[in-house]
Design an enzyme around this catalytic site. Structure first.
Site, short mmCIF file in Angstrom:
data_model
loop_
_atom_site.label_atom_id
_atom_site.label_comp_id
_atom_site.label_asym_id
_atom_site.label_seq_id
_atom_site.Cartn_x
_atom_site.Cartn_y
_atom_site.Cartn_z
N SER A 10 6.86 -4.14 -10.66
CA SER A 10 5.44 -3.99 -11.00
C SER A 10 5.37 -3.92 -12.53
CB SER A 10 4.91 -2.68 -10.42
OG SER A 10 3.65 -2.35 -10.99
N TYR A 63 4.79 6.37 -8.72
CA TYR A 63 4.93 4.92 -8.58
C TYR A 63 5.69 4.35 -9.77
CZ TYR A 63 3.39 0.06 -7.69
OH TYR A 63 3.32 -1.29 -7.45
N1 NAD Z 1 -1.09 -5.46 -5.54
C1 NAD Z 1 -0.68 -5.26 -6.77
O1 NAD Z 1 -1.48 -5.34 -7.71
C2 NAD Z 1 0.75 -4.96 -7.07
C3 NAD Z 1 1.11 -4.93 -8.42
C4 NAD Z 1 2.43 -4.71 -8.75
C5 NAD Z 1 3.38 -4.54 -7.75
N2 NAD Z 1 3.00 -4.56 -6.44
C6 NAD Z 1 4.07 -4.40 -5.46
O2 NAD Z 1 4.04 -5.52 -4.59
C7 NAD Z 1 4.56 -5.15 -3.32
C8 NAD Z 1 3.57 -5.59 -2.25
O3 NAD Z 1 2.36 -4.89 -2.44
P1 NAD Z 1 0.94 -5.39 -1.88
O4 NAD Z 1 0.02 -5.40 -3.01
O5 NAD Z 1 1.12 -6.59 -1.04
O6 NAD Z 1 0.60 -4.10 -1.01
P2 NAD Z 1 0.02 -3.91 0.47
O7 NAD Z 1 -0.27 -2.46 0.57
O8 NAD Z 1 -1.06 -4.90 0.72
O9 NAD Z 1 1.25 -4.31 1.39
C9 NAD Z 1 2.43 -3.53 1.42
C10 NAD Z 1 3.12 -3.72 2.75
O10 NAD Z 1 4.27 -2.88 2.75
C11 NAD Z 1 4.37 -2.26 4.01
N3 NAD Z 1 5.13 -1.00 3.93
C12 NAD Z 1 4.75 0.18 3.38
N4 NAD Z 1 5.70 1.10 3.58
C13 NAD Z 1 6.70 0.48 4.26
C14 NAD Z 1 7.95 0.92 4.77
N5 NAD Z 1 8.36 2.19 4.65
N6 NAD Z 1 8.73 0.01 5.41
C15 NAD Z 1 8.31 -1.27 5.58
N7 NAD Z 1 7.14 -1.73 5.13
C16 NAD Z 1 6.34 -0.85 4.48
C17 NAD Z 1 2.91 -2.00 4.41
O11 NAD Z 1 2.79 -1.78 5.82
C18 NAD Z 1 2.24 -3.28 3.94
O12 NAD Z 1 2.21 -4.28 4.94
C19 NAD Z 1 4.79 -3.64 -3.40
O13 NAD Z 1 6.15 -3.39 -3.69
C20 NAD Z 1 3.93 -3.22 -4.56
O14 NAD Z 1 4.38 -2.03 -5.15
C21 NAD Z 1 1.71 -4.75 -6.09
#
Ligand code: NAD
Length: 259
Positions: free
Chosen positions: A130, A142
């Site tokens: 991230s 985080y």
């Molecule tokens: N959306 C953003 O702006 C953003 C920015 C930087 C990084 N990220 C990172 O990208 C990745 C995906 O995030 P996203 O935005 O798609 O989020 P999201 O919340 O839409 O999806 C995350 C998924 O991870 C699953 N999850 C959560 N805990 C879990 C566990 N213990 N075991 C297995 N699965 C689990 C959830 O059920 C969900 O389907 C994450 O690592 C997040 O930190 C997101």
């Protein structure tokens, strides 16, 4: 008629965590379009996902045993599952700090430990960091977890390099998913303000990079960290200075001398 380009991941078996929605779902779909046999997993599985809580050693052991039986080897792992927690420094409880760390850091560690033994040379692991991993972002649990994930990625790249296994990290900026939808509107606005491209990103702007890093086109890239953030982390906090002095946007910008 142009010949269709060869599918870049044909014959590769790739595991994606957190694939039920958001970026993980988009990555799983993009990998499948390139010919990969995708094992989509999630703690909240839907019809297309296998159940896997990334914090559970038993779940990883079960998945590894099944993969060994079904395919004999695994060529890719996308450690995408992650959770956020927006408590600030003075308020965050250790129990929440640890919970976020367990999903965002211990989860990828367990994935690498259980699947790397099934990986032949040429395999590739992508960890989803991230922009919080590159900055002093306010959600401290985080942020600390994603910085730790960077360390894990670097160690894993060093450790697994001699076996021909690559480990890279992508750092998304503000991507439109359920995770960011749960933030206050001010969070979105401030991110757009700090982003040189002046907008948020989509899941389909992250997935192609993950596909590339899993493909043989990235065969000499390991230990790398690549932001997908519209330039958010490129300016190191000085975008406001640039904006303030841009001609036509403030009185300062109209001065004839460059500053
Ligand atoms: N959306 C953003 O702006 C953003 C920015 C930087 C990084 N990220 C990172 O990208 C990745 C995906 O995030 P996203 O935005 O798609 O989020 P999201 O919340 O839409 O999806 C995350 C998924 O991870 C699953 N999850 C959560 N805990 C879990 C566990 N213990 N075991 C297995 N699965 C689990 C959830 O059920 C969900 O389907 C994450 O690592 C997040 O930190 C997101």
């Amino acid at each position: 008629m142009s010949t269709p380009s060869p599918r870049r991941l044909l014959g590769k078996v790739v595991v994606v965590t957190g694939a039920a929605r958001g970026q993980g779902a988009a990555e799983a779909a993009a990998l499948a379009r390139e010919g990969a046999r995708v094992i989509a997993t999630d703690v909240h599985p839907d019809g297309d996902c296998r159940p896997l809580d990334v914090t559970s050693e038993d779940d990883w052991a079960r998945l590894a045993a099944w993969l060994r039986e079904a395919y004999g080897q695994v060529h890719g792992l996308v450690n995408n599952a992650g959770v956020t927690w927006r408590a600030r420094l003075g308020d965050v409880r250790p129990v929440d700090f640890d919970r976020v760390h367990a999903v965002n850091v211990t989860g990828p560690l367990l994935g690498i430990q259980h699947l790397a033994p099934l990986m032949p040379p040429g395999s590739s692991i992508v960890n989803v960091g991230s922009t919080a991993a590159l900055t002093g972002h306010y959600p401290v649990a985080y942020t600390a977890s994603k910085w730790a994930l960077r360390g894990l990625s670097k160690s894993a790249a060093t450790e697994l390099g001699p076996r021909g296994i690559r480990v890279n990290t992508v750092h998304p900026g503000f991507i439109e998913t359920d995770m960011t939808a749960s933030a206050a509107p001010a969070f979105r606005e401030a991110n757009v303000r700090e982003t040189p491209l002046g907008r948020t990103g989509t899941v389909d702007e992250v997935a192609p990079l993950v596909v590339f890093l899993l493909s043989d086109e990235a065969s000499f890239i390991t230990g790398a960290e690549i932001p997908v953030d519209g330039g958010l982390t490129a300016h190191g906090g000085v975008k406001s200075v640039s904006d303030a002095l841009r001609p036509g946007e403030s009185g300062h910008g109209r001065t004839p001398r460059p500053h």
